[in-house]
Write an enzyme that holds these catalytic residues in place. Sequence first.
Site, short mmCIF file in Angstrom:
data_model
loop_
_atom_site.label_atom_id
_atom_site.label_comp_id
_atom_site.label_asym_id
_atom_site.label_seq_id
_atom_site.Cartn_x
_atom_site.Cartn_y
_atom_site.Cartn_z
N THR A 198 0.88 -1.17 0.00
CA THR A 198 0.00 0.00 0.00
C THR A 198 0.91 1.21 0.00
O THR A 198 2.06 1.12 0.42
CB THR A 198 -0.83 0.02 1.32
OG1 THR A 198 -1.67 -1.10 1.35
CG2 THR A 198 -1.67 1.27 1.46
N THR A 249 -0.03 1.24 6.70
CA THR A 249 0.11 0.14 5.76
C THR A 249 0.25 -1.14 6.59
O THR A 249 0.63 -1.09 7.75
CB THR A 249 1.35 0.30 4.86
OG1 THR A 249 2.52 0.38 5.68
CG2 THR A 249 1.27 1.53 3.98
N GLY A 250 -0.04 -2.26 5.94
CA GLY A 250 0.06 -3.53 6.64
C GLY A 250 -1.30 -4.18 6.78
O GLY A 250 -2.24 -3.81 6.07
N1 ASP Z 1 -3.46 -2.21 4.41
C1 ASP Z 1 -3.67 -2.91 3.16
C2 ASP Z 1 -4.90 -3.71 3.25
O1 ASP Z 1 -5.12 -4.37 4.26
C3 ASP Z 1 -2.56 -3.79 2.76
C4 ASP Z 1 -1.18 -3.30 2.98
O2 ASP Z 1 -0.96 -2.23 3.44
O3 ASP Z 1 -0.23 -4.03 2.71
O4 ASP Z 1 -5.64 -3.74 2.30
#
Ligand code: ASP
Length: 352
Positions: A198, A249-250
């Site tokens: 993200t 993010t995450g």
């Molecule tokens: N936060 C994003 C989601 O859960 C994914 C990511 O940040 O890697 O869609």
Amino acid sequence: MLSRRDFLATGATAAAGLALGPDSVSGVPAPVAHLRARPLARPVVVASSNGLRGVKVAYDQIVAGTDTLDAIIAGVNIQELDPEDQSVGLGGLPNEDGVVQLDASCMHGPTKRAGAVGCLEDIATPSLVAKAIMDYTDHIMLVGADARRFAIRMGFTPQNLLTEKSRQDWLRWKSRLNPNDFWLDHDDDVRIRFSTGTINMNAVNANGDLSSVTTTSGMAWKVPGRVGDSPIIGAGQYCDNAVGAAGSTGRGESNIMTCGAFLCVEFMRQGLSPEQAVLRTMERVVATTQSKLMGPNGRPHVDLQFYAVSRDGRFAGGSLYEGPGYAVCDDQGPRVAPCVYLFKASERPRRG
Ligand code: ASP
């Protein structure tokens, strides 16, 4: 505790040298004096580390006078339009059906507006679609097929977002799902990315005006229709022009449970620095993590990062585990700085 009437009667606001702002009138906790007392900021842009190119573009635009939201959207557009970046926009990794579904949201601090889009197909720049929803409708969020139709009516051009590279990764993932199905395993030596990814970007300009944006293709191989944290105002990103901006993010599910970006901004409102705010937010994430996601050592099987900037231009990136960095650009130029973290990398529990 002082009632609002008592508060007004004591003249506490006058003593603090503050005009009584609309926040106080509405009963919402007013920004504390330490934030109001600093009218001007050092311009700065912070982002997840994949935003290194973007923070420079956004910073240069901001110091040249571009609005903070327009500038950071230009910053994230770089990744959205890059077919080599498999975490957002064009080239993003698809869902379990092989379809790229995108989420994004944004907030504009000075005008107190927000826009968001979830589960959007065929449009490479969901950040701009989120902004179009903010600019042209009295709604905040559109999703799915109708969000796509809205975007096309607004002049966005639909295209196939699944690049050959991402399609091959999806086929590898699919072929290895079940040893008893009729899909032949191939490329055993190629490691499949079980990826999240993200881009979040937040900025403040010299007037102390703030904006935030988050855009993503979400978790790779997700269940079709899944919407993550990125388009959720208060989770994927949040911005309050009187206080600061933050984003994440995450693992989105963990962030949604904590309203993490909102919480981070609230911690800054209470007087915490951006660094303290991201750490306290991650402590809350751990406290709200269900037991099946906890390792035997009491540490979560979760990756999550927060990025924050205060109205006066202080900033931080934070991660649950030691390791990730974040992108920042100010008058020192663009760079990746280390995130503060809650747990050492060696504390990460092994999956059993
Ligand atoms: N936060 C994003 C989601 O859960 C994914 C990511 O940040 O890697 O869609």
